[in-house]
Design an enzyme around this catalytic site. Structure first.
Site, PDB file in Angstrom:
ATOM      1  N   HIS A  77       0.833  -1.208   0.000  1.00 22.15           N
ATOM      2  CA  HIS A  77       0.000   0.000   0.000  1.00 22.15           C
ATOM      3  C   HIS A  77       0.876   1.271   0.000  1.00 22.15           C
ATOM      4  O   HIS A  77       0.838   2.061   0.941  1.00 22.15           O
ATOM      5  CB  HIS A  77      -0.873  -0.053   1.260  1.00 22.15           C
ATOM      6  N   GLU A 123      -0.955   1.317  -5.407  1.00 18.28           N
ATOM      7  CA  GLU A 123      -0.715   0.083  -4.647  1.00 18.28           C
ATOM      8  C   GLU A 123      -0.677  -1.151  -5.547  1.00 18.28           C
ATOM      9  O   GLU A 123      -1.603  -1.356  -6.344  1.00 18.28           O
ATOM     10  CB  GLU A 123      -1.816  -0.070  -3.606  1.00 18.28           C
TER      11      GLU A 123
HETATM   12  O1  TA6 Z   1      -6.183   1.549  -0.498  1.00 21.46           O
HETATM   13  C1  TA6 Z   1      -7.209   2.500  -0.409  1.00 21.46           C
HETATM   14  C2  TA6 Z   1      -7.922   2.295   0.921  1.00 21.46           C
HETATM   15  O2  TA6 Z   1      -8.560   1.049   0.969  1.00 21.46           O
HETATM   16  C3  TA6 Z   1      -8.893   3.464   1.122  1.00 21.46           C
HETATM   17  O3  TA6 Z   1     -10.231   3.043   0.979  1.00 21.46           O
HETATM   18  C4  TA6 Z   1      -8.562   3.939   2.542  1.00 21.46           C
HETATM   19  O4  TA6 Z   1      -9.302   3.199   3.500  1.00 21.46           O
HETATM   20  C5  TA6 Z   1      -7.065   3.631   2.590  1.00 21.46           C
HETATM   21  O5  TA6 Z   1      -6.982   2.335   2.011  1.00 21.46           O
HETATM   22  C6  TA6 Z   1      -6.406   3.751   3.946  1.00 21.46           C
HETATM   23  O6  TA6 Z   1      -6.857   2.774   4.791  1.00 21.46           O
HETATM   24  P1  TA6 Z   1      -6.317   2.834   6.325  1.00 21.46           P
HETATM   25  O7  TA6 Z   1      -6.942   1.640   6.998  1.00 21.46           O
HETATM   26  O8  TA6 Z   1      -4.821   2.740   6.276  1.00 21.46           O
HETATM   27  O9  TA6 Z   1      -6.769   4.169   6.860  1.00 21.46           O
END
Ligand code: TA6
Length: 293
Positions: A164, A267
């Site tokens: 991520h 990601e």
């Molecule tokens: O990768 C995108 C995502 O799934 C968004 O929907 C947002 O939730 C982001 O990840 C961050 O997630 P987190 O749990 O790290 O706040």
């Protein structure tokens, strides 16, 4: 007459060092003549990658702490062994258990302009029971990261995951992503409606998309700095592109006053319909290579 002084040897050997971070936990410093990367034992999370003569390629929350239970926002969080909400039990943490767990450093490598670390997480009990994760981070002039999952259970397991990565940009409104033109995506802000990308991905509002498939190479063009970051993935079946913009950023509360302007998540993932069915005893590797020009 003094004997000729030996020519100064330029130490091109990489170094792997365990240090205590001011963020409150143990980190691994990878250092080579081409740059430096920092990997936290918490979450096996790359927190920083600074090529020599360059600013950090990764963005990190100003509130990042390694001594708090909360996941660290920024760098390269490992979402594993599920992406997003747990498929069956909403009580489980979003994006899995790996990013808040303490991993074990199990191997390192250093050589001519290379430094690498391997970390492992054996999940016993809990929602990842019977799954083993191994992460290798390799620093050369590029940064390579590979996450290998082994299913040690007697049952097939559905695996979703993501590297991520939070990339640093000078100004999100002057950045765009090349390489996804024509790709189908699920819009997480529109009930997972299936849409098609036209041209580069540009940003003028909250953006949260799961692109189906993983092009051989993506480029983040950062108009504000003139830098380009190139991303190549292996074992990936989806690419997630996310920027929370101002309102969601204020709700999240750990991006600083306007950190959302200086970050962009692209990601390398197995998410949505790109889930992996991992048979008993099988392995799967999700990998990404990052380079800059
Ligand atoms: O990768 C995108 C995502 O799934 C968004 O929907 C947002 O939730 C982001 O990840 C961050 O997630 P987190 O749990 O790290 O706040």
């Amino acid at each position: 007459m003094h004997p000729a002084a030996p020519s100064p040897t330029i130490n091109r050997l990489g170094r792997v060092t365990l240090v205590e971070s001011p963020l409150g936990g143990t980190v691994v410093e990878l250092t080579t003549p081409s740059g430096c990367a920092i990997v936290a034992l918490k979450g096996a999370q790359v927190l920083s990658w600074t090529p020599t003569g360059q600013s950090d390629v990764l963005w990190l929350s100003p509130q990042a702490r390694l001594d708090m239970p909360k996941a660290v926002r920024g760098g390269i969080p490992i979402c594993w062994p599920w992406f997003g909400a747990h498929p069956d039990d909403p009580a489980h943490p979003s994006h899995g258990v790996a990013r808040t767990a303490l991993w074990q450093a199990t191997a390192s490598d250093a050589g001519d302009d290379v430094a690498a670390i391997t970390l492992e997480l054996a999940s016993s009990g809990g929602a990842a029971d019977g799954l083993h994760a191994r992460l290798t981070v390799r620093l050369t002039t590029n940064l390579d990261i590979a996450l290998t999952t082994t299913n040690t259970t007697q049952q097939p397991v559905t695996l979703t995951q993501a590297l991520h990565t939070y990339f640093a940009v000078g100004d999100i409104e002057r950045a765009h992503v090349e390489g996804l033109d024509g790709a189908a995506y699920l819009d997480q802000l529109d009930g997972l409606a299936r849409k098609t990308q036209s041209g580069p991905v540009t940003f003028a509002a909250e953006t949260d998309r799961i692109y189906l498939g993983s092009p051989p190479r993506l480029t983040i063009a950062d108009g504000a700095s003139g830098r380009a970051v190139h991303i190549s993935g292996q074992g990936s079946t989806a690419t997630v592109v996310w920027n929370p913009w101002a309102e969601k950023s204020a709700r999240l509360g750990d991006l600083g006053s306007d950190g959302w302007r200086r970050m962009l998540c692209v990601e390398t993932a197995n998410a949505g319909p790109g889930a992996i069915q991992l048979q008993p005893g099988a392995h799967h590797t999700l990998a990404a290579q990052f380079s800059i020009t």
